[in-house]
Design a protein around this motif. Structure first.
Motif, mmCIF file in Angstrom:
data_model
loop_
_atom_site.group_PDB
_atom_site.id
_atom_site.type_symbol
_atom_site.label_atom_id
_atom_site.label_comp_id
_atom_site.label_asym_id
_atom_site.label_seq_id
_atom_site.Cartn_x
_atom_site.Cartn_y
_atom_site.Cartn_z
ATOM 1 N N HIS A 138 0.811 -1.218 0.000
ATOM 2 C CA HIS A 138 0.000 0.000 0.000
ATOM 3 C C HIS A 138 0.843 1.266 0.000
ATOM 4 N N VAL A 139 2.147 1.141 0.241
ATOM 5 C CA VAL A 139 3.003 2.322 0.325
ATOM 6 C C VAL A 139 4.308 2.049 -0.421
ATOM 7 N N ALA A 140 4.779 3.062 -1.130
ATOM 8 C CA ALA A 140 6.026 2.941 -1.891
ATOM 9 C C ALA A 140 6.886 4.165 -1.629
ATOM 10 N N GLY A 141 8.156 4.045 -1.967
ATOM 11 C CA GLY A 141 9.097 5.142 -1.779
ATOM 12 C C GLY A 141 10.494 4.681 -2.118
ATOM 13 N N ILE A 142 11.475 5.298 -1.485
ATOM 14 C CA ILE A 142 12.879 4.967 -1.714
ATOM 15 C C ILE A 142 13.409 4.221 -0.502
ATOM 16 N N CYS A 143 14.043 3.075 -0.746
ATOM 17 C CA CYS A 143 14.621 2.288 0.347
ATOM 18 C C CYS A 143 15.742 3.084 1.011
ATOM 19 N N PRO A 144 15.727 3.245 2.338
ATOM 20 C CA PRO A 144 16.768 4.010 3.010
ATOM 21 C C PRO A 144 18.109 3.275 3.081
ATOM 22 N N VAL A 145 18.117 1.987 2.734
ATOM 23 C CA VAL A 145 19.356 1.211 2.785
ATOM 24 C C VAL A 145 20.091 1.262 1.453
ATOM 25 N N CYS A 146 19.371 0.927 0.354
ATOM 26 C CA CYS A 146 20.029 0.829 -0.954
ATOM 27 C C CYS A 146 19.604 1.925 -1.926
ATOM 28 N N LEU A 147 18.615 2.743 -1.545
ATOM 29 C CA LEU A 147 18.122 3.861 -2.351
ATOM 30 C C LEU A 147 17.403 3.421 -3.629
ATOM 31 N N CYS A 151 8.629 -0.938 -2.021
ATOM 32 C CA CYS A 151 7.420 -0.863 -1.212
ATOM 33 C C CYS A 151 7.801 -1.020 0.250
ATOM 34 N N GLY A 152 6.828 -0.885 1.130
ATOM 35 C CA GLY A 152 7.097 -1.049 2.546
ATOM 36 C C GLY A 152 7.300 -2.506 2.908
ATOM 37 N N GLY A 153 7.752 -2.752 4.118
ATOM 38 C CA GLY A 153 7.927 -4.110 4.612
ATOM 39 C C GLY A 153 9.310 -4.640 4.355
ATOM 40 N N LEU A 154 9.570 -5.058 3.126
ATOM 41 C CA LEU A 154 10.861 -5.594 2.724
ATOM 42 C C LEU A 154 11.259 -4.997 1.383
ATOM 43 N N SER A 165 7.212 3.645 7.387
ATOM 44 C CA SER A 165 7.524 4.975 7.902
ATOM 45 C C SER A 165 8.978 5.357 7.662
ATOM 46 N N GLU A 166 9.829 4.392 7.295
ATOM 47 C CA GLU A 166 11.250 4.663 7.066
ATOM 48 C C GLU A 166 11.552 4.951 5.599
ATOM 49 N N LEU A 167 10.584 4.709 4.727
ATOM 50 C CA LEU A 167 10.815 4.969 3.311
ATOM 51 C C LEU A 167 11.077 6.454 3.081
ATOM 52 N N LEU A 168 11.972 6.734 2.173
ATOM 53 C CA LEU A 168 12.195 8.105 1.755
ATOM 54 C C LEU A 168 11.162 8.452 0.687
ATOM 55 N N GLU A 169 10.611 9.635 0.788
ATOM 56 C CA GLU A 169 9.588 10.102 -0.151
ATOM 57 C C GLU A 169 8.412 9.122 -0.243
ATOM 58 N N PRO A 170 7.832 8.736 0.886
ATOM 59 C CA PRO A 170 6.741 7.743 0.858
ATOM 60 C C PRO A 170 5.490 8.303 0.190
ATOM 61 N N ARG A 171 4.775 7.406 -0.446
ATOM 62 C CA ARG A 171 3.529 7.802 -1.115
ATOM 63 C C ARG A 171 2.580 6.608 -1.125
ATOM 64 N N SER A 172 1.319 6.890 -1.155
ATOM 65 C CA SER A 172 0.312 5.845 -1.267
ATOM 66 C C SER A 172 0.332 5.286 -2.685
ATOM 67 N N THR A 173 0.304 3.961 -2.811
ATOM 68 C CA THR A 173 0.248 3.380 -4.160
ATOM 69 C C THR A 173 -1.146 3.514 -4.760
ATOM 70 N N ARG A 174 -2.138 3.756 -3.925
ATOM 71 C CA ARG A 174 -3.508 3.943 -4.431
ATOM 72 C C ARG A 174 -3.699 5.353 -4.951
ATOM 73 N N ASP A 175 -3.175 6.326 -4.223
ATOM 74 C CA ASP A 175 -3.299 7.731 -4.607
ATOM 75 C C ASP A 175 -1.985 8.431 -4.274
ATOM 76 N N PRO A 176 -1.019 8.424 -5.211
ATOM 77 C CA PRO A 176 0.316 8.967 -4.923
ATOM 78 C C PRO A 176 0.310 10.427 -4.499
ATOM 79 N N ASP A 177 -0.733 11.175 -4.834
ATOM 80 C CA ASP A 177 -0.761 12.601 -4.498
ATOM 81 C C ASP A 177 -1.368 12.893 -3.125
ATOM 82 N N GLU A 178 -1.905 11.893 -2.470
ATOM 83 C CA GLU A 178 -2.547 12.132 -1.177
ATOM 84 C C GLU A 178 -1.506 12.422 -0.093
ATOM 85 N N PRO A 179 -1.623 13.511 0.632
ATOM 86 C CA PRO A 179 -0.703 13.781 1.747
ATOM 87 C C PRO A 179 -0.861 12.707 2.832
#
Length: 507
Positions: A138-147, A151-154, A165-179
């Motif tokens: 449900h959430v995507a972003g940039i991995c803080p380990v390898c950049l 997605c979240g989890g692994l 919550s640790e992802l860089l630039e996290p966004r909803s995969t359903r609505d990427p523009d939602e704050p």
């Protein structure tokens, strides 16, 4: 080992059929090893299934305009059909079963009652518009380990645990523009750091059996303190977490329970009677557990999975065999269902003889690095390396069919022993390599094709070669009276029979 060998390929997410990327990785390798081990007289059971609790089931169902339940049912049917079409002979196949979900509930509940799981706050991304907590798919972003994009989890790129919550630039995969907001929720966790010392000691002992990338991932993860591993999530789709209203079991916390259950199911359907879900995993069972899995699955099966196994106590020995693979690509780009960049396994099997598919995927297996499928290469390489030399050898053997028994010379028996030895070195654990098995087949077939052997010597070596290649070439091997390997290389007479031919693949 006194018990059976349990071969496991982790269940793919129940959000669609299997493409060649799935088959070329863990499934073909697990099937080839299982067939080989049986040919040497060992008791082997092979299990897999589909994982229906993943968040990616929900996201895919939403994208396709269907329900998660309908998607799971359809996906399970498709996956089983594709495995069958490509000759992946599974003994036990798990799916959406109350028997399994109740076992997961008992496992998680038992660990909690024993004090092995703790209630701790964990921060999650939250979508205010829908009122949903965003985890895993449900959430995507940039991995803080390898950049890398993750997605979240692994993170499937580096294999590390990455909370949403640790992802860089996290966004909803359903609505990427939602704050997004971030909120703390009390969840069940496994305090994985308490088991890091034992995990390090275990992997130090078995380091020689790990493939390089898996060893690197494990070393990276265990070289630093392990974060708490979430066992429950504030979600609605999944197995209800015992004693945690409104929460479900984290799908990545299921592997130990799922593998135990899958082992039992496969053993039952293979005619064994293990008696309980965990019987084959207990120390006294003498079972060997062999995982064939993508390197992106190392954390749930080899890190958090083994930490959870340690949490049970000393009754379960830790698995030692983790045969990993890298990603298999299509025309040098990652397989993608959403982009339509894929080749469905069952569709290809309807167009190309499956022995050719199995041989090509074995030759091109992504065991140590990413490799790539190309339909024209399949047609050309199988023609040169398999179809034409095999058909020429078969034609020569057919000239002697029905003329036996024919004598086999000492020189030919010696050559046959060497053939078996070369295949054994490719098939045996921990150095199993389906690529080396395919290379050995190519080399030995080429030698027979170029040879001047006749009579019993030719027929004997061709039969021994086919027996050794039988775990890969399953339809050609159907011509054999059986597929046993032990003892066939030292016979002094042979009764020739006609060998089937191979049809070429069309581009």
């Amino acid at each position: 080992m006194t018990g059976p060998t349990i071969v496991i390929s982790p269940a793919p997410t129940a959000n669609g059929d299997l493409h060649l990327g799935h088959i070329a990785g863990p499934f073909l390798a697990a099937d080839v090893y299982s067939r080989y081990a049986r040919a040497t007289g060992r008791k082997v059971v092979f299990g897999t299934g589909v994982q229906d609790t993943s968040t990616f089931v929900v996201t895919t169902a939403r994208r396709l305009g269907t329900t998660p339940e309908a998607l799971v049912r359809q996906s399970a049917k498709e996956v089983e059909a594709t495995l069958d079409a490509l000759g992946i002979a599974v003994d036990g196949f798990t799916g959406w079963e109350e028997r399994f979900t109740s076992f997961v509930t008992r496992v998680i509940g038992g660990l909690r009652e024993a004090g092995r799981l703790r209630l701790r706050p964990m921060r999650f991304p939250y979508a205010p518009r829908t009122g949903e907590y965003l985890v895993d798919g449900h959430v995507a972003g940039i991995c803080p380990v390898c950049l890398a994009e993750s997605c979240g989890g692994l993170c499937e790129s580096c294999g590390h645990q990455v909370a949403g919550s640790e992802l860089l630039e996290p966004r909803s995969t359903r609505d990427p523009d939602e704050p997004l907001e971030f909120r703390d929720v009390e969840v069940l966790v496994l305090p994985a750091e308490e088991y890091r010392g034992k995990l390090r000691a275990h992997f130090d002992r078995i380091a020689g059996s790990l493939r390089p990338h898996a060893a690197q991932v494990i070393e990276e993860i265990l070289s630093r303190p392990l974060p708490d591993f979430p066992v429950s999530y504030p979600l609605g789709w999944g197995i209800p977490a015992p004693g945690m209203p409104g929460q479900v079991v984290n799908p990545n916390a299921e592997p130990v329970a799922w593998t135990m259950y899958c082992s039992m199911l496969a053993a039952e359907r293979a005619g064994l009677n293990p008696g309980s879900e965990d019987a084959l995993w207990r120390r006294e069972a003498g079972t060997e557990i062999v995982y064939f899995l993508g390197v992106d699955n190392v954390h749930p099966f080899a890190i958090s999975g083994l930490a959870m196994l340690l949490a049970f106590g000393d009754g379960y020995p830790l698995p030692t065999m983790f045969l990993t693979n890298e990603f298999y690509e299509l025309d040098r780009s990652k397989f993608s269902t959403s982009r339509g960049h894929l080749v469905w396994g069952r569709e290809l099997a309807s167009q190309v003889p499956r022995d050719l598919i199995r041989f090509h995927l074995a030759s091109d297996s992504p065991e140590f690095q990413r490799t790539s499928f190309n339909r024209a290469e399949l047609a050309e390489l199988t023609r040169i390396r398999l179809v034409e030399p095999w058909n020429r050898v078969a034609e020569r053997v057919d000239a002697w069919a029905g003329k036996g028994p024919l004598p086999v010379s000492g020189g030919s028996r010696n050559s046959a022993v060497r053939i078996v030895q070369r295949f054994r070195s490719a098939y045996e654990l921990p150095r199993f390599s389906v690529t080396r098995a395919a290379t050995t087949l190519t080399q030995q077939l080429g030698r027979l094709d170029r040879s001047t052997l006749t009579g019993g010597d030719l027929c004997h070596e061709a039969e021994v070669l086919l027996r050794c290649a039988a775990p890969i070439l399953i339809d050609l091997a159907a011509a054999l009276p059986d597929t046993r390997i032990d003892g066939v290389a030292v016979r002094d007479i042979v009764r020739p029979f006609r060998l089937p031919r191979l049809a070429p693949a069309e581009v």
